[in-house]
Design an enzyme around this catalytic site. Structure first.
Site, short mmCIF file in Angstrom:
data_model
loop_
_atom_site.label_atom_id
_atom_site.label_comp_id
_atom_site.label_asym_id
_atom_site.label_seq_id
_atom_site.Cartn_x
_atom_site.Cartn_y
_atom_site.Cartn_z
NE ARG A 177 0.26 -10.26 -0.38
CZ ARG A 177 -0.91 -10.08 -0.97
NH1 ARG A 177 -1.63 -11.13 -1.37
NH2 ARG A 177 -1.38 -8.87 -1.20
CB SER A 258 4.19 -5.14 2.87
OG SER A 258 3.56 -4.04 2.26
CD GLU A 358 4.06 -9.78 1.79
OE1 GLU A 358 4.16 -9.60 0.57
OE2 GLU A 358 3.29 -9.12 2.51
#
Length: 366
Positions: A177, A258, A358
């Site tokens: 990520r 998320s 995130e």
């Protein structure tokens, strides 16, 4: 303030003043931008940013925010004098198994275009909101696949020099990520993605299927390849059940997806966690240790789906997926940050593991 269209001032781009940003993001929070410049072509993106960056260096321009789909960003309520450049170039070019997508292209439209041409590799990333240009920034991934698996190069605008060049994937430092493109605060991006090139599988098969929930849904074994359209349908069904496919009528989808990444920890921390809980802890191998399931940690720390359970709370965890912080209507970025801190601190207090956000945080912080 009311939005006021003021015409074209930069490189033919569309310019408007006093534009609320909340409707332009999937979380639906944010301030009113002083100026919104919408760029429909790559030349406009380059011309506008060169002009604005020159002005900023001379002290003639306030903060500049660049974004496209608005699906992975939380913009602080109090940001003032903000100029927003919205990247909306959306051409997709297919040459054999090579696919080039301009940064403003809706990501799921890229996925559909590749499947329609019999190309495999992106089907597991179906239904992810946002734009093609955002995918290399955070190395978007889902259901066992990351875009770094298939990205060959990215066309970038270097904001310090104004130069435009293709940069090979090997130079982007892709990780879980993240990438070299994500290593800066949202208002200080050193480079802007203009276009992304992917090398896909022309055999008519999907990427190898590695995610247990997906292989079970398809009745296949790990490592097998499926028919891309069938894989896409299964992924969309799974995402819909989790509130991860955008639906304006469903507040569970008013989110950035998320909110926390799955933490990667040392093996001894995983072993301590397993001993502490006395349970089978979901975990996956990772290059730097053991990857844990952030959603599992949240729920075991007391933050279940729908937390805090108050029907009047403007920001709550999704009723379908505990990792999604959702706007139930009227929430502000400050509301989101309060809930995010509560969850992060609670997980740390119980398990000694600090979760990391995130999305890109602009003008706000945990």
């Amino acid at each position: 303030m009311k939005r006021r269209d003021v015409g074209s001032l930069f490189a033919g781009a569309r310019v408007a003043e006093s534009v609320p940003l909340a409707p332009l993001t999937t979380l639906r929070v944010g301030p009113v931008a002083r100026t919104l410049v919408t760029c429909d072509t790559t030349d406009q993106v380059v011309g506008v940013l060169r002009e604005l960056d020159d002005r900023a260096r001379n002290g003639d321009c306030g903060p500049v925010l660049v974004f496209a789909g608005g699906s992975n960003v939380v913009i602080g309520d109090a940001l003032a004098d903000l100029t927003v450049v919205r990247v909306a170039n959306d051409r997709v070019t297919v040459d054999g198994n090579l696919v080039r997508a301009e940064a403003g292209t809706v990501w799921d439209e890229v996925v559909v275009a590749t499947i329609e041409r019999g190309l495999g590799g992106l089907e597991c990333l179906s239904g992810i909101p946002g734009s093609a240009g955002a995918t290399p920034v955070q190395n978007v991934g889902a259901y066992g696949v990351e875009v770094s698996d298939v990205i060959t190069r990215v066309r970038l605008l270097d904001r310090s020099t104004g130069d435009v060049s293709w940069v090979p994937a090997a130079d982007l430092s892709f990780g879980y990520r993240t990438s070299v493109l994500k290593q800066a605060e949202g208002l200080a991006l050193p480079a802007v993605v203009l276009e992304v090139e992917f090398a896909l599988d022309a055999s008519g098969r999907s990427a190898p299927l590695r995610y247990g929930e997906l292989t079970a849904a398809l009745g296949m074994n790990s490592g097998e390849r499926g028919e891309p359209r069938a894989v896409r349908d299964a992924v969309l069904a799974l995402r819909t059940r989790k509130g991860m496919v955008l639906d304006a009528a469903d507040h569970d989808t008013w989110s950035v997806g998320s909110f926390f990444t799955n933490p990667v920890v040392a093996p001894e921390i995983y072993e301590r966690l397993a001993a502490q809980t006395g349970e089978s802890v979901p975990h996956y191998p990772a290059p730097d240790g053991v990857k844990l399931a952030a959603g599992w940690l949240l729920e075991r720390a007391g933050f279940g789906k729908g937390y805090p359970g108050d029907p009047h709370a403007r920001c709550r965890l999704s009723s379908k997926h505990a990792l999604a912080l959702t706007n139930r209507g009227g929430a502000t970025a400050a509301d989101v940050m309060v809930l995010a801190r509560t969850v992060r601190d609670g997980v740390r207090d119980v398990f000694g593991i600090t979760l990391k956000p995130e999305p890109v945080l602009v003008g706000c912080a945990l």
